[in-house]
Scaffold this active site. Structure first.
Site, PDB file in Angstrom:
ATOM      1  N   ASP A   1       0.810  -1.229   0.000  1.00 17.13           N
ATOM      2  CA  ASP A   1       0.000   0.000   0.000  1.00 17.13           C
ATOM      3  C   ASP A   1       0.837   1.271   0.000  1.00 17.13           C
ATOM      4  OD1 ASP A   1       1.052  -0.264   2.526  1.00 17.13           O
ATOM      5  OD2 ASP A   1      -0.836   0.015   3.592  1.00 17.13           O
ATOM      6  N   GLU A   2       2.096   1.176  -0.422  1.00 18.99           N
ATOM      7  CA  GLU A   2       3.016   2.312  -0.286  1.00 18.99           C
ATOM      8  C   GLU A   2       3.894   2.419  -1.521  1.00 18.99           C
ATOM      9  OE1 GLU A   2       6.208   3.864   3.109  1.00 18.99           O
ATOM     10  OE2 GLU A   2       5.520   1.785   3.072  1.00 18.99           O
TER      11      GLU A   2
END
Length: 394
Positions: free
Chosen positions: A105-106
């Site tokens: 998610d990054e």
């Protein structure tokens, strides 16, 4: 003088919780924990409604339930998380000149040099909005001169917002923050710093680096640099493990269609060889074109599963001509094969491919022994009738 770096850091807010809420809107605005059971395991992600009670990622579930006993606990649906993560990755990959996927998610994006053509902040704002519109996921970002400051700033931008740290203002931005906002400062190091009277990053900036080395060992100097917003970590280009790709940034922009076609052939031949080395076939071909303005376009097509150069080259060249703006100079070309499978014997049941297999095995054996560049296809390779099943998916 080196060019000023411009780094954007994207982080999907409470990612697992956000996906669960898309699947079940009744969870909106309620305290949600994704992790283990109420008695065992640790918190993977928790909603902001639970964080006000002191719950955070990595906390034992038993402790989290004591702090927030009314929280809704979910085991999580990892398939959906991967699907949404890939979706966001594909949106970023189609637009970003260089990006790194740091986790599910990054993301980091290197925008250095783009300010010569357009406003990097507005470009990033537009990209964020595109992700939100497409996926309905909340996402925050920060822009700074390096990965470290951008990551710290993104945490402050949440939820679902963004921050820009101007070049030269890194120390000023960091100074009021607690020192454990620096990535890598765990509980032990944090308490050691507190014992030394260092509570904020500003305190760290004013500390004697020699003293820090004496108290914290070799990491003391690194910590002092981080406190000053100094970081030389680079954005490492992302490569999807379930795909094979190759791209080339030209030393000089190219506008000759013949040269660009030849490069498509070369790139496709290279990754087709890698595909066969892994005993796989591909069901999707993608072509990427980047123009001198950094505008990047990508198109992909589903194809009958294959690992043969001529079939892959034909599809790659077809996509290139569909995508390319005639007469425009090109900065970068890329070809990617995805939807890989090792079920090779089951994908072409209705074709007699034994002779073709023998031919490519012989070619690959020569390449493996004497070098991949010894045998190359003629420029007309892949110039044949379109195979059935060419289905544009982008």
């Amino acid at each position: 003088m080196s060019q000023q770096r411009i780094i954007a850091h994207f982080d999907l807010d409470t990612f697992f919780v956000s996906v669960e809420r898309l699947n079940d809107p009744s969870l909106n605005s309620k305290p949600v924990i994704v992790g283990g059971t109420k008695e065992r395991g640790v918190v993977s992600t928790c909603s902001y409604e639970t964080r006000v009670f002191g719950v955070h990622s990595g906390m034992p579930m038993a402790q989290a339930m004591k702090l927030c006993p009314h929280a809704i606990v979910l085991q999580g649906t990892r398939g959906d998380y991967s699907r949404y993560s890939r979706w966001v990755t594909e949106i970023i990959a189609a637009k970003a000149p260089l990006f790194e996927k740091a986790s599910i998610d990054e993301f980091y994006i290197d925008l250095t040099g783009m300010d010569r053509f357009f406003d990097p902040v507005q470009w990033t704002v537009d990209l964020r909005q595109e992700i939100i519109n497409a996926t309905k996921l909340p996402i925050s970002f920060a822009i700074a001169s390096n990965k470290l400051v951008a990551k710290i700033a993104t945490d402050l931008a949440k939820p679902n917002n963004y921050i820009v740290v101007p070049f030269g203002k890194e120390k000023e931005f960091l100074a009021p923050l607690r020192v454990n906002k620096i990535p890598g400062v765990g509980e032990h190091a944090f308490h050691t710093l507190l014992d030394l009277g260092i509570e904020t990053i500003g305190d760290l900036q004013n500390a004697n680096p020699v003293m820090l080395e004496q108290q914290l060992g070799k990491h003391g100097r690194d910590l002092w640099n981080r406190g000053h917003g100094i970081s030389f970590s680079t954005v490492n280009a992302y490569h999807e493990s379930k795909s094979i790709s190759s791209e080339n940034t030209f030393h000089e922009n190219i506008s000759s269609v013949e040269e660009l076609e030849a490069e498509i052939v070369r790139l496709t031949e290279k990754i087709a060889h890698e595909l066969r080395q892994e005993n796989k076939m591909a069901g999707c071909v993608a072509v990427k074109i980047r123009y001198p303005s950094f505008e990047t376009q990508q198109r992909q097509a589903s194809i009958p599963y294959t690992c043969y150069d001529d079939e892959l080259m034909f599809n790659a060249k077809t996509l290139f001509h569909q995508l390319y703006r005639k007469g425009q100079p090109v900065r970068l070309l890329g070809v990617r094969l995805s939807e890989l499978t090792d079920e090779a014997s089951q994908t072409n049941l209705f074709q007699d491919v034994s002779r073709k297999n023998e031919l490519y095995k012989a070619i690959d054996d020569v390449k493996d022994r004497f070098g991949k560049d010894l045998i190359t296809k003629a420029r007309i390779a892949g110039r044949r009738e379109a195979p059935e099943g060419l289905d544009e998916t982008s």
